[in-house]
Design an enzyme around this catalytic site. Structure first.
Site, mmCIF file in Angstrom:
data_model
loop_
_atom_site.group_PDB
_atom_site.id
_atom_site.type_symbol
_atom_site.label_atom_id
_atom_site.label_comp_id
_atom_site.label_asym_id
_atom_site.label_seq_id
_atom_site.Cartn_x
_atom_site.Cartn_y
_atom_site.Cartn_z
ATOM 1 N N ASP A 278 35.221 57.651 18.687
ATOM 2 C CA ASP A 278 35.366 57.120 19.929
ATOM 3 C C ASP A 278 36.514 57.550 20.678
ATOM 4 O O ASP A 278 37.623 57.264 20.639
ATOM 5 C CB ASP A 278 35.828 55.675 19.277
ATOM 6 C CG ASP A 278 36.199 54.810 20.472
ATOM 7 O OD1 ASP A 278 35.978 54.857 21.586
ATOM 8 O OD2 ASP A 278 36.608 53.514 20.109
ATOM 9 N N ASP A 537 27.918 48.583 19.345
ATOM 10 C CA ASP A 537 29.080 49.440 20.015
ATOM 11 C C ASP A 537 30.029 49.932 18.693
ATOM 12 O O ASP A 537 29.722 49.484 17.438
ATOM 13 C CB ASP A 537 29.975 48.702 20.967
ATOM 14 C CG ASP A 537 30.672 49.429 21.967
ATOM 15 O OD1 ASP A 537 30.344 50.847 22.061
ATOM 16 O OD2 ASP A 537 31.502 48.963 22.686
ATOM 17 N N ARG A 597 25.886 53.253 20.143
ATOM 18 C CA ARG A 597 26.735 54.296 20.754
ATOM 19 C C ARG A 597 26.907 55.556 19.884
ATOM 20 O O ARG A 597 26.590 56.526 20.241
ATOM 21 C CB ARG A 597 28.089 53.514 21.103
ATOM 22 C CG ARG A 597 28.762 54.661 21.737
ATOM 23 C CD ARG A 597 30.226 54.315 22.351
ATOM 24 N NE ARG A 597 31.087 53.939 21.230
ATOM 25 C CZ ARG A 597 32.476 53.296 21.503
ATOM 26 N NH1 ARG A 597 32.710 53.014 22.557
ATOM 27 N NH2 ARG A 597 33.311 53.307 20.311
ATOM 28 N N ASP A 613 31.751 55.134 27.081
ATOM 29 C CA ASP A 613 32.274 54.939 28.279
ATOM 30 C C ASP A 613 32.869 56.041 29.371
ATOM 31 O O ASP A 613 33.748 56.493 28.993
ATOM 32 C CB ASP A 613 33.704 54.231 27.696
ATOM 33 C CG ASP A 613 33.410 53.279 26.608
ATOM 34 O OD1 ASP A 613 32.227 52.679 26.627
ATOM 35 O OD2 ASP A 613 34.272 52.851 25.783
#
Ligand SMILES: *[C@@H]1O[C@H](CO)[C@@H](O)[C@H](O)[C@H]1NC(C)=O
Ligand SMILES: *[C@@H]1O[C@H](CO)[C@@H](O)[C@H](O)[C@H]1NC(C)=O
Length: 938
Positions: A278, A537, A597, A613
């Site tokens: 992430d 996510d 994701r 993102d």
């Protein structure tokens, strides 16, 4: 949503206000030098490999060849296995002959054991052995000392393995200063067999006495990064191998990186990293890891494409080098034999922290053969439900039911088509997924029913971190059933994420996936209906308090395996369990839609993925094209980037350009954290009109998208393709990633520069023609065409020789246009011919597969006659849709146009001809879209 957003909202808000550009905090993530095994392996320089192949140990089974390799420095033996798989795939696997513990072999990625061809020894020489691999003319030369493999097709060398001597296999060993580790993996309910049970016959004798170990370097048995210590109870277990690709200068794939389509040499910098992370505010043009990983690399040159699929789910780094000077003697000999000066060569080196070496060499020979070979191994893209190819609107955060209603009304009032509204984490009750905030979303079922009545749908987020809260049913059940990931000490693993203290379901456990899938039943997920779909996510998994914002590598999974072994496949399991839940809730009838994701090889079987993102700047708009192209090459055809950019505020020009680009990418979702980004009608009327036009173009071309997805689903060929896939012998296309093809029919060159007055579009194909999709102007190829643009222009060209179906009536959603009439755009080749097809089904169910309830039509234009026939006689379905119009591009004015229907009756058609553009429009043939017919021009 990225990890750091919640932690430093003030800082973030401040720098956005100041308009400062944000950047990733690189210090949060390891470099190769900070990753022990990468550092150790990279320190090994090319040279003579210490490995020797014991040719006399060869055992030739009906379909596998086994032999020993021995490290002459340590005397540790390895087992080499070779297969010639059907369809031009060679598999090679290397593992320890006598491991102390079983090693992890990635399950659930391959569709099954791939069928193998018969192997034959066709030559034996002092120090070499030649094997023939099936009917493709492929041969493998095994060299004894130092060990290497050379793969040839007839006399052409395709690939060499360990030619640079970088085979690394850190065998398991006992720690010298302590006891052997407790709890060896594979003991409790072993998920898979260790190599000793599985690999068969060769290792009958007792393990050799472990030889004296060389001095271990610091970090081998424990490693610290920032404040986190990795206990590494099994010590160093990394593996690595090099591949030389003679004649190749272009390599692609190994998503996910924010990188150009063509991978760059990594000398002097870090290797490309595959480790699902992430990454807050990622930057472009770096080899840093992102949210997903597919260890598939493609190489292309004229007349040959290859793929290397490295099936390993541990942290992996990939070095790419170009090489002419450092070539081995063998390579130089080959240059000589193949009658040339120096041929360029690409070197690829894979390094993984653990597991075994298991590699599939996909031998093409064409680009579509490679993607099909990969599809046969790992599955192809699931056929999406039709609505999911429409436009999606997401914002962090829609406040409540009234907000949702207002947004939907905005789309309605401004005549903007919309299929799906997305709810982010705030919709749930205190971020307890599978629930609704009782004050903001008191009546979710009513909200969903209102949306469904307008032929629209909703997606809610369901993340895999579970709030630690005794009053939350999901948590108490998972804890009670022992289904969470464990720490190295056997407690439930807990970390910090959106809900605060969170635990992580162990999705590698089939029982966990079963439990999760059942949560999507309408009576389990209260307030859900058939109109509600899912977004997974944070499934890397993201752990705000963990090393590199993810899970500790010594955490324990089902079967006792360490997280280290399977990190990159965790997200796939979340995606898989969620997709299965949606299928199950409909009794197996309806197709799921799940966006994830994180991903791994095989994730394409479960739904869509996106580039995470991103940021509202021009660079991120530009990078969305190569990112989705490389996802597609790696099987993940259903890819998109957040339109408008998630972080920061796009200006109106960028916002318009992003809608235009997004309308021509497979997954089309605007997502932002600003009100303006989520409500296009806050733009000026001129800009809004441009957004509307882009949306309508997307919807008009849905039949092209859906047909391309069907082809992808069946054949494994990406929907969004690099030019070189269709023009494989034109080197001009090999590094292009600012334009691409949709299927084989449309060439798109989105405008991705501010203040653009024009773009240079390369039109490929010797002797071909292309037609401007809007003006129908004809252009000869090959050429680089300067296309003047305004802010409303999207440069799109239809390839001469193709037929595309469109549905041109503007509607509110895909479902609203299901039975609308079609227009065929027939773009003639210079020879006056064209071919195309149309795939149709109910758009939602599996009936296309289980009941052959589909239509696949073939259109062909030749000798002045356009014919519609069945492309697949297995399919049948009744459809009220009919043919409204036929537009033929590149044709002169005929005297008459005569329609002949399947019963032989003939009707003259009215038409119009535009001599300036050579465009013929035939009015209202009126035939059902599923019927056979022909139209003759005289
Ligand atoms: C295998 O390779 C040969 C060329 O050696 C090619 O003709 C054939 O089409 C390929 N088959 C597949 C299934 O890709
Ligand atoms: C078109 O006509 C030519 C000769 O008149 C013939 O050879 C060819 O087969 C025809 N093609 C089709 C598709 O009917």
């Amino acid at each position: 949503m990225a990890a750091a957003l919640g932690r430093w909202p003030l800082g973030l808000a401040l720098c956005c206000l100041l308009g400062a550009s944000l950047a990733v905090d690189r210090g949060n993530f390891k470099t190769c030098e900070q990753s022990g095994f990468c550092r150790r392996q990279r320190r090994i320089q090319p040279g003579n490999s210490p490995y020797r192949a014991l040719l006399e140990s060869l055992e030739l089974g009906p379909d596998v060849a086994r032999m020993r390799l021995v490290n002459e420095a340590t005397q540790v033996p390895l087992l080499l296995e070779l297969w010639g798989l059907s369809g031009n795939v060679t598999r090679l696997r290397i593992q320890e002959l006598n491991p102390l513990q079983p090693r992890y072999q990635v399950p659930d990625v391959l569709l099954g054991e791939p069928p193998a061809e018969r192997l034959e020894v066709t030559g034996r020489d002092e120090g070499t052995l030649e094997l023939a691999l099936g009917p493709g003319g492929h041969r493998l030369l095994v060299t004894e000392r130092p060990f290497r493999l050379d793969l040839l097709r007839h006399r052409e060398l395709l690939c060499s393995v360990n030619a640079r001597g970088l085979l690394v296999f850190e065998h398991q060993r006992r720690r010298r200063d302590s006891d052997p580790p407790k709890d060896p993996p594979g003991e409790e309910g072993a998920a898979q067999e260790g190599p000793e049970d599985g690999a068969g016959s060769t290792q009958s004798e007792k393990p050799a006495e472990p030889p004296a170990e060389p001095e271990e370097e610091p970090g081998a048995w424990e490693e610290t990064f920032k404040t986190h210590t990795d206990s590494k109870p099994y010590g160093p277990t990394s593996v690595g191998l090099d591949f030389s690709l003679p004649g190749f200068e272009h390599v692609y794939g190994i998503p996910e990186h924010a990188e150009s389509l063509r991978l760059r040499p990594t000398e002097g910098g870090d290797p490309y990293r595959l480790y699902n992370l992430d990454v807050f505010q990622y930057e472009v043009f770096t080899p840093m890891a992102l949210y997903g990983s597919v260890p598939l690399l493609l190489a292309h040159r004229p007349r040959l494409s290859l793929g290397l699929f490295w099936l390993n789910a541990a942290e992996t780094w990939v070095d790419i080098g170009s090489n002419t000077a450092g070539k081995t003697l063998f390579g130089k000999l080959l240059d000589y034999m193949q009658g040339g000066g120096e041929t360029p060569q690409t070197e690829v080196r894979w390094m993984s922290e653990s597991g075994v070496i298991d590699v599939f060499l996909l031998l093409g020979p064409g680009p579509a053969d490679v993607t099909a070979q990969y599809g046969r191994l790992t599955g192809t893209q699931a056929l999406p439900p039709l609505f999911s190819l429409g436009y999606h609107q997401s914002r962090w955060n829609y406040q409540d039911e009234a907000d949702v209603e207002a947004v939907e009304r905005g789309f309605e009032e401004h005549e903007l088509p919309l299929d799906v509204i997305w709810l982010d984490i705030e919709h749930a009750d205190g971020k307890r997924y599978f629930t609704w905030d009782p004050s903001k979303f008191p009546n979710p079922r009513g909200m969903l029913e209102r949306l469904a009545a307008r032929k629209r749908r909703m997606v809610s987020i369901v993340d895999p971190h579970i709030k630690v809260d005794g009053g939350y049913r999901v948590h108490s059940e998972l804890r009670a059933r022992g289904l969470y990931v464990k720490t190295k000490d056997g407690n439930d693993y807990e970390g910090w994420c959106w809900p605060g203290s969170s635990a992580y379901p162990d999705f590698t456990n089939p029982e966990m996936r079963e439990w999760w899938a059942n949560m999507f039943a309408y009576d389990q997920y209260e307030g859900s209906t058939e109109a509600l779909f899912t977004w997974n996510d944070m499934n890397e998994p993201s752990v705000f308090s963990g090393p590199e914002v993810t899970m500790h590598k010594d955490a324990r999974h089902f079967g006792g395996w360490e997280h280290r072994e399977l990190h990159n496949i965790y997200g796939l399991y979340v995606h898989k369990a969620t997709a299965e839940g949606q299928i199950r809730r409909s009794g197996g009838r309806l197709r799921p839609f799940v966006l994830s994701r994180a991903f791994f090889a095989g994730s394409q079987r479960y739904g869509a993925v996106w580039t995470g993102d991103n940021t509202a700047d021009w660079e991120h708009l530009r990078i969305s094209i190569p990112m989705c192209l490389s996802f597609g090459l790696a099987g993940l055809a259903f890819c998109g980037a957040d339109v408008g950019g998630f972080f920061q505020n796009p200006g109106p020009e960028l916002q318009v350009r992003w809608y235009q680009a997004g309308a021509f990418q497979p997954f089309f979702r605007a997502r932002t954290w600003t009100r303006r980004g989520a409500s296009p009608w806050l733009l000026s009327p001129e800009h809004l009109a441009m957004v509307r036009a882009a949306l309508r173009r997307r919807y008009a071309l849905l039949p092209v998208w859906y047909t391309a997805f069907y082809r992808c689903h069946r054949q494994g060929i990406p929907v969004m393709r690099p030019l070189w896939m269709e023009f494989p012998d034109d080197p001009q296309t090999f590094a292009m990633d600012d334009q691409y093809l949709i299927d084989r029919v449309l060439l798109v060159h989105p405008v991705t520069e501010p203040d653009a007055l024009g773009v240079n579009v390369y039109l490929p194909g010797e002797g071909e023609v292309w037609y401007n999709d809007e003006t129908h102007e004809q252009h000869r190829a090959p050429q680089t065409l300067y296309v003047p643009v305004t802010l409303s222009t999207i440069p799109v060209f239809q390839r001469g020789g193709t037929v595309i179906p469109r549905q041109d009536r503007p509607r509110r959603s895909t479902e609203a246009m299901r039975n609308d009439p079609f227009t065929l755009y027939v773009a003639l080749s210079p020879q006056g011919t064209a071919q195309g097809d149309l795939y149709l089904d109910d758009g939602v169910s599996f009936d296309y597969a289980t009941k052959n309830a589909f239509l696949h039509r073939h259109f062909s234009f030749a000798n002045g006659t356009l014919t519609s026939s069945s492309a697949d006689p297995r399919g049948s379905m009744s459809s009220p849709a009919w043919l409204e119009r036929v537009v033929i591009l590149g044709v002169g004015r005929p005297d008459s146009a005569l329609l002949t229907t399947h019963d032989g009756s003939q009707t003259p058609l009215q038409f119009q001809h535009d001599p300036a553009r050579s465009v013929l429009t035939l009015r209202r043939p009126g035939v059902p879209i599923g019927a056979d017919w022909s139209i003759s021009l005289r």
